[in-house]
Design a protein around this motif. Structure first.
Motif, short mmCIF file in Angstrom:
data_model
loop_
_atom_site.label_atom_id
_atom_site.label_comp_id
_atom_site.label_asym_id
_atom_site.label_seq_id
_atom_site.Cartn_x
_atom_site.Cartn_y
_atom_site.Cartn_z
N ALA A 199 -1.79 -1.43 8.78
CA ALA A 199 -1.76 -0.73 9.85
C ALA A 199 0.09 -0.17 10.49
O ALA A 199 -0.58 1.20 11.21
CB ALA A 199 -1.82 -1.70 10.87
N LYS A 200 1.04 -0.83 9.96
CA LYS A 200 2.12 0.32 10.06
C LYS A 200 1.87 1.23 8.80
O LYS A 200 3.13 2.27 9.49
CB LYS A 200 3.03 -0.99 9.43
N ASN A 222 -0.20 2.71 6.96
CA ASN A 222 -1.17 3.86 7.17
C ASN A 222 -1.63 4.02 8.65
O ASN A 222 -2.19 5.02 9.34
CB ASN A 222 -2.45 3.19 6.95
N GLU A 223 -0.70 4.32 9.49
CA GLU A 223 -0.58 4.63 10.97
C GLU A 223 -0.98 5.91 11.03
O GLU A 223 -1.59 6.20 12.13
CB GLU A 223 0.81 4.09 12.00
N MET A 224 0.16 6.70 9.80
CA MET A 224 -0.29 8.43 10.40
C MET A 224 -1.26 8.82 8.73
O MET A 224 -1.76 10.60 9.29
CB MET A 224 0.82 8.93 9.61
N GLU A 225 -2.12 7.68 8.20
CA GLU A 225 -2.91 8.35 7.78
C GLU A 225 -4.74 8.84 8.41
O GLU A 225 -4.92 7.75 8.84
CB GLU A 225 -3.10 7.78 6.43
N THR A 226 -5.00 10.29 7.53
CA THR A 226 -6.49 10.53 7.86
C THR A 226 -6.78 10.12 6.68
O THR A 226 -8.35 10.88 6.77
CB THR A 226 -6.07 12.21 8.95
N SER A 242 -5.08 4.56 1.00
CA SER A 242 -4.45 5.91 1.27
C SER A 242 -4.08 6.31 0.20
O SER A 242 -4.16 6.05 -1.32
CB SER A 242 -3.01 6.02 2.66
N GLN A 283 -6.21 -0.39 2.17
CA GLN A 283 -6.76 -0.60 4.11
C GLN A 283 -7.64 -1.06 4.07
O GLN A 283 -7.31 -2.14 4.86
CB GLN A 283 -7.16 1.13 4.19
#
Length: 246
Positions: free
Chosen positions: A94-95, A97-101, A154, A160
């Motif tokens: 979660a940390k 991939n926090e900004m991954e879309t 990611s 993930q």
């Protein structure tokens, strides 16, 4: 071997930022190493590509952790900490991939024996729900007996989520679980995940996931997949052969 102390200290420091707990289950006698320190050792071993406990304890014998834990105790405690280790993995993911879309979804075969021995094999047949089965691997154009590993990572290579199913289960069924774990992102998959119904289902579901797969040449309104997506989809194949599953 001298790198182990530095790697262990760094990983333990980062783990303490993720959780305030040092121990996760009751122990009648306080051990020399806390549960979190044991998990830090396990992650350090993964980072150094140490694939056996014998090799790990050779490293530990030349580090500051020498004599802190016995091999049999380490093995027993590590198995008890499996669920807690998985929770920590999710916090780390979660940390990272926090900004991954944008994520990549793929699968690979897990063959447990050759097809000729499938009917005689007794591996993993203790429970009916976990029976292995026969499946088809499109990339190798061959049938195999065993399981199928599904994973989402990611574009930077951080996994993930992942799951294991019998070999006969189709790729797209894994996506039914994904929509409960992720949201507001784009999934890149190969032609094995091509399904208009699944794409619509993921988009209309509250998760708002867009599934991007290459179209077949004979499809109506054919459009070539974007180059950046086609390039990114090659990454999991390299990670499968030599990467570390985080």
């Amino acid at each position: 071997m001298n790198n182990l102390d530095a790697i262990y200290d760094f990983i333990l420091k980062e783990l303490r930022k993720l959780t305030i707990k040092e121990n996760f289950y009751f122990k009648p006698i306080k051990p020399k190493l806390s549960d979190l320190e044991l998990i830090a050792i396990n992650i350090s071993a993964e980072y150094l590509s140490i694939d056996s406990e014998y090799q790990l304890f050779r490293y530990l014998s030349n580090s500051k952790l020498k004599g802190m834990i016995e091999r049999s105790v380490f093995n027993r405690r590590k198995r008890k900490l499996f669920l807690h280790l998985e929770n920590i993995r999710k916090l780390m993911v979660a940390k990272f991939n926090e900004m991954e879309t944008t994520f990549i979804v793929d699968s690979m075969p897990l063959e447990i024996c050759k097809n000729a021995r499938a009917n005689r094999s007794k591996i993993c047949k203790e429970n009916e729900f976990s029976f292995p089965s026969k499946g088809y691997c499109a990339s190798q154009s061959s049938y195999y007996y065993g399981y199928k590993l599904h994973a989402v990572c990611s574009v930077s290579g951080v996994f993930q989520s992942f799951d294991i199913s019998t070999a006969s289960i189709h790729y797209i069924h894994f996506l039914q679980d994904i929509k409960h774990q992720m949201n507001n992102c784009t999934l890149i998959g190969d032609r094995g995940y091509l399904s208009t119904q699944v794409q619509t289902n993921l988009f209309n579901y509250a998760a708002n996931i867009k599934l991007d797969t290459p179209m077949r040449n004979n499809q109506k309104n054919y459009q070539k997949q974007k180059y950046i997506f086609r390039k990114s989809h090659l990454r999991p194949k390299r990670l499968k052969s030599g990467g570390v599953w985080i």
